[in-house]
Design a protein around this motif. Structure first.
Motif, PDB file in Angstrom:
ATOM      1  N   ASN A 147       0.841  -1.199   0.000  1.00 36.28           N
ATOM      2  CA  ASN A 147       0.000   0.000   0.000  1.00 36.28           C
ATOM      3  C   ASN A 147       0.877   1.250   0.000  1.00 36.28           C
ATOM      4  O   ASN A 147       1.181   1.813   1.057  1.00 36.28           O
ATOM      5  CB  ASN A 147      -0.924  -0.001   1.221  1.00 36.28           C
ATOM      6  CG  ASN A 147      -1.842  -1.192   1.232  1.00 36.28           C
ATOM      7  OD1 ASN A 147      -2.631  -1.368   0.319  1.00 36.28           O
ATOM      8  ND2 ASN A 147      -1.724  -2.026   2.257  1.00 36.28           N
ATOM      9  N   LYS A 165      -7.127  13.070   2.381  1.00 38.45           N
ATOM     10  CA  LYS A 165      -8.070  12.569   1.376  1.00 38.45           C
ATOM     11  C   LYS A 165      -7.836  11.082   1.105  1.00 38.45           C
ATOM     12  O   LYS A 165      -8.775  10.281   1.132  1.00 38.45           O
ATOM     13  CB  LYS A 165      -7.941  13.372   0.087  1.00 38.45           C
ATOM     14  CG  LYS A 165      -8.910  12.950  -0.985  1.00 38.45           C
ATOM     15  CD  LYS A 165      -8.752  13.801  -2.235  1.00 38.45           C
ATOM     16  CE  LYS A 165      -9.687  13.313  -3.327  1.00 38.45           C
ATOM     17  NZ  LYS A 165      -9.480  14.027  -4.586  1.00 38.45           N
ATOM     18  N   ILE A 166      -6.603  10.677   0.871  1.00 42.25           N
ATOM     19  CA  ILE A 166      -6.313   9.258   0.604  1.00 42.25           C
ATOM     20  C   ILE A 166      -6.536   8.431   1.876  1.00 42.25           C
ATOM     21  O   ILE A 166      -7.018   7.301   1.815  1.00 42.25           O
ATOM     22  CB  ILE A 166      -4.907   9.044   0.005  1.00 42.25           C
ATOM     23  CG1 ILE A 166      -4.759   7.623  -0.538  1.00 42.25           C
ATOM     24  CG2 ILE A 166      -3.814   9.317   1.017  1.00 42.25           C
ATOM     25  CD1 ILE A 166      -5.563   7.329  -1.756  1.00 42.25           C
ATOM     26  N   TYR A 167      -6.203   8.993   3.027  1.00 39.16           N
ATOM     27  CA  TYR A 167      -6.455   8.308   4.300  1.00 39.16           C
ATOM     28  C   TYR A 167      -7.944   7.991   4.449  1.00 39.16           C
ATOM     29  O   TYR A 167      -8.315   6.874   4.828  1.00 39.16           O
ATOM     30  CB  TYR A 167      -5.962   9.172   5.463  1.00 39.16           C
ATOM     31  CG  TYR A 167      -6.425   8.699   6.816  1.00 39.16           C
ATOM     32  CD1 TYR A 167      -5.802   7.632   7.457  1.00 39.16           C
ATOM     33  CD2 TYR A 167      -7.491   9.323   7.467  1.00 39.16           C
ATOM     34  CE1 TYR A 167      -6.232   7.188   8.701  1.00 39.16           C
ATOM     35  CE2 TYR A 167      -7.919   8.884   8.710  1.00 39.16           C
ATOM     36  CZ  TYR A 167      -7.294   7.826   9.322  1.00 39.16           C
ATOM     37  OH  TYR A 167      -7.721   7.393  10.558  1.00 39.16           O
ATOM     38  N   GLU A 168      -8.808   8.960   4.154  1.00 43.62           N
ATOM     39  CA  GLU A 168     -10.256   8.750   4.259  1.00 43.62           C
ATOM     40  C   GLU A 168     -10.728   7.671   3.287  1.00 43.62           C
ATOM     41  O   GLU A 168     -11.595   6.864   3.619  1.00 43.62           O
ATOM     42  CB  GLU A 168     -11.013  10.063   4.028  1.00 43.62           C
ATOM     43  CG  GLU A 168     -10.850  11.073   5.146  1.00 43.62           C
ATOM     44  CD  GLU A 168     -11.431  10.642   6.482  1.00 43.62           C
ATOM     45  OE1 GLU A 168     -12.271   9.730   6.520  1.00 43.62           O
ATOM     46  OE2 GLU A 168     -11.029  11.229   7.505  1.00 43.62           O
ATOM     47  N   GLU A 169     -10.154   7.644   2.094  1.00 46.91           N
ATOM     48  CA  GLU A 169     -10.503   6.592   1.122  1.00 46.91           C
ATOM     49  C   GLU A 169     -10.082   5.220   1.640  1.00 46.91           C
ATOM     50  O   GLU A 169     -10.838   4.250   1.543  1.00 46.91           O
ATOM     51  CB  GLU A 169      -9.842   6.878  -0.226  1.00 46.91           C
ATOM     52  CG  GLU A 169     -10.414   8.078  -0.955  1.00 46.91           C
ATOM     53  CD  GLU A 169      -9.643   8.426  -2.221  1.00 46.91           C
ATOM     54  OE1 GLU A 169      -8.897   7.565  -2.748  1.00 46.91           O
ATOM     55  OE2 GLU A 169      -9.777   9.577  -2.681  1.00 46.91           O
ATOM     56  N   ILE A 170      -8.892   5.142   2.192  1.00 42.74           N
ATOM     57  CA  ILE A 170      -8.394   3.879   2.753  1.00 42.74           C
ATOM     58  C   ILE A 170      -9.263   3.451   3.934  1.00 42.74           C
ATOM     59  O   ILE A 170      -9.609   2.283   4.076  1.00 42.74           O
ATOM     60  CB  ILE A 170      -6.910   4.027   3.175  1.00 42.74           C
ATOM     61  CG1 ILE A 170      -6.025   4.231   1.939  1.00 42.74           C
ATOM     62  CG2 ILE A 170      -6.454   2.826   3.997  1.00 42.74           C
ATOM     63  CD1 ILE A 170      -4.627   4.726   2.263  1.00 42.74           C
ATOM     64  N   LYS A 171      -9.617   4.409   4.770  1.00 42.38           N
ATOM     65  CA  LYS A 171     -10.448   4.115   5.948  1.00 42.38           C
ATOM     66  C   LYS A 171     -11.799   3.531   5.532  1.00 42.38           C
ATOM     67  O   LYS A 171     -12.271   2.567   6.137  1.00 42.38           O
ATOM     68  CB  LYS A 171     -10.637   5.399   6.762  1.00 42.38           C
ATOM     69  CG  LYS A 171     -11.223   5.171   8.134  1.00 42.38           C
ATOM     70  CD  LYS A 171     -11.105   6.398   9.009  1.00 42.38           C
ATOM     71  CE  LYS A 171     -12.195   7.379   8.670  1.00 42.38           C
ATOM     72  NZ  LYS A 171     -12.335   8.445   9.680  1.00 42.38           N
ATOM     73  N   ARG A 172     -12.394   4.089   4.493  1.00 39.53           N
ATOM     74  CA  ARG A 172     -13.662   3.538   3.998  1.00 39.53           C
ATOM     75  C   ARG A 172     -13.472   2.136   3.432  1.00 39.53           C
ATOM     76  O   ARG A 172     -14.262   1.237   3.698  1.00 39.53           O
ATOM     77  CB  ARG A 172     -14.258   4.456   2.918  1.00 39.53           C
ATOM     78  CG  ARG A 172     -15.013   5.642   3.477  1.00 39.53           C
ATOM     79  CD  ARG A 172     -15.794   6.393   2.415  1.00 39.53           C
ATOM     80  NE  ARG A 172     -14.973   7.013   1.393  1.00 39.53           N
ATOM     81  CZ  ARG A 172     -14.343   8.175   1.525  1.00 39.53           C
ATOM     82  NH1 ARG A 172     -14.448   8.855   2.643  1.00 39.53           N
ATOM     83  NH2 ARG A 172     -13.619   8.661   0.540  1.00 39.53           N
ATOM     84  N   LYS A 173     -12.408   1.944   2.674  1.00 44.13           N
ATOM     85  CA  LYS A 173     -12.147   0.639   2.043  1.00 44.13           C
ATOM     86  C   LYS A 173     -11.931  -0.452   3.099  1.00 44.13           C
ATOM     87  O   LYS A 173     -12.454  -1.553   2.976  1.00 44.13           O
ATOM     88  CB  LYS A 173     -10.932   0.734   1.129  1.00 44.13           C
ATOM     89  CG  LYS A 173     -10.563  -0.585   0.471  1.00 44.13           C
ATOM     90  CD  LYS A 173      -9.352  -0.453  -0.421  1.00 44.13           C
ATOM     91  CE  LYS A 173      -8.982  -1.802  -1.003  1.00 44.13           C
ATOM     92  NZ  LYS A 173      -7.781  -1.744  -1.826  1.00 44.13           N
TER      93      LYS A 173
END
Length: 163
Positions: free
Chosen positions: A70, A80-88
């Motif tokens: 990753n 922004k990418i952290y939030e995407e990863i958190k959702r995934k």
């Protein structure tokens, strides 16, 4: 309990120096102790993520050697990418830790459940973190950060049993 570990690169996994050679391209100095710490965390089941503002083949190569799949480079906005990863991965901020060293890391440092910076970070970064690693970036700081997480999670004896 921390399960997701996020790492900055320049100034954290390295001392922040970037050397350009005429015939060898970009050169960065990584610390072997950090590498073992990352491998220990992976062995214990932690998910490791690298978030960096720069694009670097050297970083990509080092992450591959360590088993980090990753890797997110060229980021203008790490939150922004952290939030995407958190959702995934469906985790909460309290399950995440991040170590960064500069102004572009502050927003994410304030968001995660456990935040850290290196000894040679600016004071305005040190002021917002939970833990200041007592060594400079590139000098084993990630190793100390990971060991602190492992100890806080009550897994240190398990690490010792590996050896």
């Amino acid at each position: 309990m921390i399960k997701y570990i996020f790492l900055d690169v320049d100034g954290v996994l390295t001392d922040g120096a970037i050397i350009y050679g005429e015939h060898c391209g970009e050169i960065k100095n990584f610390n072997v102790r950090d590498g073992l710490g990352i491998k220990l965390a992976i062995r214990l089941g932690y998910e490791i993520f690298v978030l960096t503002g720069r694009n670097s083949n050297v970083t990509k190569q080092r992450c591959k050697e360590l088993g980090i799949t990753n890797v997110f480079q060229g980021l203008d906005n790490k939150v922004k990418i952290y939030e995407e990863i958190k959702r995934k991965y469906n985790f909460s901020d309290n399950e995440a830790a991040y170590i960064g060293d500069d102004i572009n890391d502050i927003s994410l440092l304030k968001k995660v459940g456990f935040s850290a910076t290196v000894n040679d970070a600016p004071d305005y970064v040190k002021d917002v973190v939970d833990f200041i690693v007592p060594v400079d970036g590139g000098k084993g700081a990630v190793r100390v950060f990971i060991e602190e997480i492992i100890k806080r999670n009550g897994q240190w004896e398990k690490v010792l049993s590996f050896y």
